[in-house]
Design an enzyme around this catalytic site. Sequence first.
Site, mmCIF file in Angstrom:
data_model
loop_
_atom_site.group_PDB
_atom_site.id
_atom_site.type_symbol
_atom_site.label_atom_id
_atom_site.label_comp_id
_atom_site.label_asym_id
_atom_site.label_seq_id
_atom_site.Cartn_x
_atom_site.Cartn_y
_atom_site.Cartn_z
ATOM 1 C CD GLU A 340 6.647 21.924 -44.581
ATOM 2 O OE1 GLU A 340 6.805 22.118 -43.369
ATOM 3 O OE2 GLU A 340 5.770 22.497 -45.252
HETATM 4 C C1 TNX Z 1 6.756 25.632 -43.167
HETATM 5 S S1 TNX Z 1 8.719 27.010 -44.812
HETATM 6 C C2 TNX Z 1 6.371 25.662 -44.499
HETATM 7 C C3 TNX Z 1 5.082 26.297 -44.852
HETATM 8 C C4 TNX Z 1 4.331 26.763 -43.645
HETATM 9 C C5 TNX Z 1 5.298 27.403 -42.671
HETATM 10 C C6 TNX Z 1 4.627 27.998 -41.483
HETATM 11 C C7 TNX Z 1 8.291 26.012 -45.808
HETATM 12 C C8 TNX Z 1 9.123 25.906 -46.955
HETATM 13 N N1 TNX Z 1 7.180 25.317 -45.546
HETATM 14 O O1 TNX Z 1 4.306 25.407 -45.607
HETATM 15 O O2 TNX Z 1 3.368 27.677 -44.047
HETATM 16 O O3 TNX Z 1 6.209 26.433 -42.239
HETATM 17 O O4 TNX Z 1 5.537 28.687 -40.701
#
Ligand code: TNX
Length: 536
Positions: A340
């Site tokens: 992300e």
């Molecule tokens: C996505 S999974 C994210 C996390 C969040 C999560 C909550 C991922 C690699 N990144 O930063 O905590 O969703 O479900």
Amino acid sequence: MKKGHQLLTIIFLILLISACKEEQKPRIKFPATDLSKANMMPKPLKIIATHDAFGLDRYTAIYTTKGAAGFESVGNFLAEKIKSKIDLDIPVNSESTEPIERVIYINQSDSLDLNATEAYQLYINRDSIILNSNTAEGAFRGIQTLRQIIPEISNDTLAEQKIWAVPSGKIIDSPNFEYRGSMLDVARHFFSVEDVKKYIDLLSYYKINVLHLHLSDDQGWRIEIKSWPKLTEIGGSTEVGGESGGFYTQEDYKEIVAYAMERYMTIIPEIDMPGHTNAASVSYPFLNGNGKTPKLYKGTHVGFSTFNTKKDTVYSFINDVVREISEITPGPYFHIGGDESHVTKKKDYIYFVNKIEKIVQKHGKRMIGWDEVAIADVDSTSISQWWNSKENSKKAIAKGMKIILSPAKKAYLDMEYDSLSKHGLHWAAYIPVDTAYVWTPENFGGIPRENILGIEAPLWSETISNIDELEYLAFPRMIGYSELSWSSEENRDWEDYKVRLANQAPFLDRMNVKYYQSKLIDWKKSKHTYEIIEKD
Ligand code: TNX
């Protein structure tokens, strides 16, 4: 130890037992029990019941192969757990002349059948339990099985002493996947060393061998870095909701690593970057690359932060962080996050990941990243963790990388069970206990079996802030992930699993685990003993 020598030891022990028996009471007739109905979790590869029993009592002793590294500690671990389960003291490698009637022998064996590191065999007879394995790690997995089949309730009618009837037979077992993990996000909310140890204890009972710690994120930096002290002073000072945060000193972290190691569990540290880095940038603003003045963040949005990927000083900083953490991490992996990074330009992201991979390798570790890292020019030795994107996972496979399966719709422990869940999110799905279990990692998303390193169930902590809440989301689903990663596909069946899961209640209650009491499961609240079938 040489084979002949081992055999002699076993023969000696058996002779010793029979000699003791001669002068002792008449032979006890044990109730016949059925090993194939015992509550083993995860389900072993092969179970052959012989409908008899081993009588565990105060005339039982544990012996381990002399000189085999780690075996005696495994024996001591078993003795401790028997003591805490049924309050029975059993000597380990004792040379005392107290009468012994039965032995549990934990034997190092070079047998070809046992060539997987974690493979073991259990032979349970009337007077002996022999646990064979090549390594202490395999023996450790084997004693978890043994712990599970010792009933809580003794049979007090058989003899004047208490006897716990352990069902007899043979178990041949080895894992489906070598990587069987969970992740704990200690960044959104901090969890104490004690909490982490409790989680490790529970996981290891179910043969999980990896705990990935998500040590940094926008809301908190949780590990002391001696060369950059403000990371924890400032970056560790808060958490989601504005509570007081916290962090592990390097000594705390070493304590966690050592605790895990005693349970043959690898700790994987994650420093998430270039996104999810607000807490680091608040501590040292030169790191920041999003053009804004960083402030402590207590919310739950993602994707707004990034390191400045163009500055050399950022890479020297990361080098120090990776070096200090790698020095206190005996396991082979370092997780760089990489998810992300919405405000990092794609070309900067690729440049960044390429450079970080080299830093990780320089410090002797294998890089793991969330599935996005596969868009960079990463090496086939690096590992991609599938959480969200089939496209990225295809790229990883094309690069020859191994994949850890953590698909959010199936394996995210922070997803709500249903709309009534007390904690959790549901951006990916609701994951009731059956959905978590009923899928086939072996052919998930078209990934070739040889590319799958294993399974990991991540527990993100935006909505949980203490151990009870952690347990509510992790249990019972984590037990299902243990079975998906340990047990072979032929041995997995929801109807059969459901019954064994219901029977975990006495263990979970004894461990004071506040698990979610899913209505799909008919929880067996009473302690268990085996049904007695009269033979002869
Ligand atoms: C996505 S999974 C994210 C996390 C969040 C999560 C909550 C991922 C690699 N990144 O930063 O905590 O969703 O479900």
